[in-house]
Design a protein around this motif. Sequence first.
Motif, short mmCIF file in Angstrom:
data_model
loop_
_atom_site.label_atom_id
_atom_site.label_comp_id
_atom_site.label_asym_id
_atom_site.label_seq_id
_atom_site.Cartn_x
_atom_site.Cartn_y
_atom_site.Cartn_z
N ASP A 1 -40.60 -77.58 -3.45
CA ASP A 1 -39.15 -77.60 -3.63
C ASP A 1 -38.64 -76.32 -4.29
N GLY A 2 -37.35 -76.06 -4.05
CA GLY A 2 -36.70 -74.93 -4.70
C GLY A 2 -36.01 -74.03 -3.69
N ARG A 3 -34.81 -73.57 -4.04
CA ARG A 3 -34.07 -72.67 -3.18
C ARG A 3 -34.75 -71.30 -3.14
N LEU A 4 -34.69 -70.64 -1.98
CA LEU A 4 -35.23 -69.30 -1.83
C LEU A 4 -34.11 -68.28 -1.76
N LEU A 5 -34.19 -67.25 -2.60
CA LEU A 5 -33.31 -66.08 -2.52
C LEU A 5 -34.19 -64.93 -2.01
N VAL A 6 -34.00 -64.54 -0.77
CA VAL A 6 -34.90 -63.59 -0.11
C VAL A 6 -34.24 -62.23 0.01
N MET A 7 -34.89 -61.19 -0.52
CA MET A 7 -34.46 -59.82 -0.31
C MET A 7 -35.47 -59.19 0.65
N PHE A 8 -35.03 -58.96 1.89
CA PHE A 8 -35.92 -58.38 2.91
C PHE A 8 -35.50 -56.95 3.19
N GLN A 9 -36.40 -56.01 2.88
CA GLN A 9 -36.14 -54.60 3.15
C GLN A 9 -36.89 -54.18 4.42
N PRO A 10 -36.20 -53.97 5.54
CA PRO A 10 -36.89 -53.52 6.76
C PRO A 10 -37.53 -52.16 6.54
N HIS A 11 -38.68 -51.92 7.19
CA HIS A 11 -39.36 -50.64 6.95
C HIS A 11 -39.04 -49.61 8.02
N GLY A 12 -38.01 -49.85 8.80
CA GLY A 12 -37.58 -48.86 9.77
C GLY A 12 -36.56 -49.44 10.74
N PHE A 13 -35.81 -48.54 11.38
CA PHE A 13 -34.83 -48.99 12.37
C PHE A 13 -35.50 -49.42 13.67
N GLY A 14 -36.63 -48.78 14.00
CA GLY A 14 -37.33 -49.10 15.25
C GLY A 14 -37.72 -50.56 15.36
N PRO A 15 -38.43 -51.11 14.35
CA PRO A 15 -38.81 -52.53 14.43
C PRO A 15 -37.60 -53.47 14.53
N LEU A 16 -36.49 -53.13 13.86
CA LEU A 16 -35.30 -53.99 13.94
C LEU A 16 -34.76 -54.04 15.37
N LYS A 17 -34.78 -52.91 16.04
CA LYS A 17 -34.28 -52.89 17.42
C LYS A 17 -35.24 -53.63 18.35
N LEU A 18 -36.54 -53.37 18.19
CA LEU A 18 -37.55 -53.99 19.06
C LEU A 18 -37.58 -55.51 18.91
N ALA B 1 -42.49 -53.82 3.50
CA ALA B 1 -43.77 -53.12 3.59
C ALA B 1 -43.58 -51.62 3.43
N ARG B 2 -44.69 -50.94 3.21
CA ARG B 2 -44.76 -49.47 3.22
C ARG B 2 -43.85 -48.82 2.17
N ASP B 3 -43.68 -49.50 1.05
CA ASP B 3 -42.85 -48.95 -0.03
C ASP B 3 -43.37 -49.51 -1.35
N ASP B 4 -44.14 -48.68 -2.06
CA ASP B 4 -44.74 -49.13 -3.33
C ASP B 4 -43.69 -49.52 -4.37
N THR B 5 -42.48 -48.97 -4.25
CA THR B 5 -41.48 -49.24 -5.27
C THR B 5 -40.90 -50.65 -5.15
N LEU B 6 -41.21 -51.38 -4.10
CA LEU B 6 -40.75 -52.77 -4.00
C LEU B 6 -41.34 -53.61 -5.12
N SER B 7 -42.59 -53.33 -5.51
CA SER B 7 -43.21 -54.07 -6.61
C SER B 7 -42.48 -53.77 -7.92
N THR B 8 -42.09 -52.51 -8.13
CA THR B 8 -41.32 -52.14 -9.31
C THR B 8 -39.97 -52.85 -9.30
N PHE B 9 -39.35 -52.91 -8.12
CA PHE B 9 -38.06 -53.59 -7.97
C PHE B 9 -38.20 -55.07 -8.35
#
Length: 468
Positions: free
Chosen positions: A356-373, A452-460
């Motif tokens: 149980d529990g609400r999810l607050l999801v912050m999704f950072q895409p790692h590029g424009f290419g995957p979003l289009k594909l 993915a592909r961004d070490d600073t996400l862990s810091t965030f």
Amino acid sequence: MANNVSYFFCGIGGSGMLPLAMIVQARGAAIEGSDRALDQGRTPEKFDWLRAHDVVLHPQDGSGVRVDQIVVATGAVEDTVPDIGAAKRVGAEIVTRPQLLSQIFNAAPTSVGVAGTSGKSTITGMIAWILSQAGREPTVMNGAVMRNFADADHPFASALVGGTDLFVAEVDESDGSIARYDPTVAVVSNISLDHKSMEELRDLFGGFTGRARTAVLNLDNVETAALAQTMADDGRAEAVLTFALGNEAADYAAHDLRPLPAGMTFDLTERSSGTRITATLNVPGAHNVANALAALGAVRALGVPLEEAVKSLETFGGIKRRMEVVGVRNEITVIDDFAHNPDKISATLKTLHAFDGRLLVMFQPHGFGPLKLMKREFIETFAGLLKADDVLVMPEPVYYGGTTDRSVGSEDIAAGVRAEGRNAEALHDRAACGDRIVALAKPGDRIVVMGARDDTLSTFAEELLGRL
């Protein structure tokens, strides 16, 4: 690999470059390198650690490159990267990371290559831990930090330096480099749309398993099941080990999965011996049960006793940034997760919604290419698996310049999710997403930082925890 050779790693702080550099150094080479993150002052503790381990660091402006070095590039050898341009000017030898890794991999008498759209890092980590516990001293190249091997001296334990006889590596299909590997054991967790067309993927994975002595394949995935059938039709049925959830026809099957707060218990069957035993994992989710079955198939192909392997899995500590709990504050949990494609996002959301529990999801895409594909797949995944009170926030994709097609952005995904009746917002940048999440968060919520592909996400993620 000759001793006393000097290697220059361009982008040495990257999750794929740093562990490879450590493996190459352990075999007698001198290591130098550069990184854009170093020049920008990001993740300074990583570069301090590299310096402390005798790695010479340079600005990423070409000034550190010499003619007597082998320069290692991440992938495409482009003159726009100053170090690569410098290497070409002075006549230094240039190899790509996949070329160098595959050379070391193929030189090992016994090798295990772990491939697939999802689960590679976890399966590789599980195999590494089982083989280490069995005294096999593997050298392991993973794409993420293996928590079992991480300590104060090795905080970036995405590599394990062992002997030269047994090499285990996560193998990437996204850049086509999987075609370079000739494994003793080939593991394929699943095949789904990610970076290439399905036709290209079928050719790449078919070649990879075809070159192996043993292929370990997932019957629960349509594409990998078809691969197993193709090998059987070609008269190579004995070269295939299969795994599945709840399927008695598989060589390794899991039944009666029972979720635990931080893990899973299940009944394991091995078809060849008729053995049925209870197994426990300290990593959550049905997808991790499937990962465990893949790892068991691989180590059994190398002769590790089943009971011994299962016992080792009980103490497998997981992979950093794979649903890693950063902390809990004011009854709000912050989770750091690597999920970045529809398969991985789906596995994370399903696992988290087992409780149980609400999810607050912050999704950072790692590029424009995957979003289009994968625009449609991203929308379907979030719309189908977010609950009515969950909230998705997305910054614009990470963008480092160049000629990338930027026609599909985060608002296109968020709008599609909203159209399906779920809460989704696209904000200008990550800081704005953080502000929004902190404003929304209340006791009982779980905040999930995805990307993915961004070490600073862990810091965030750590900074979010501090703001609650």
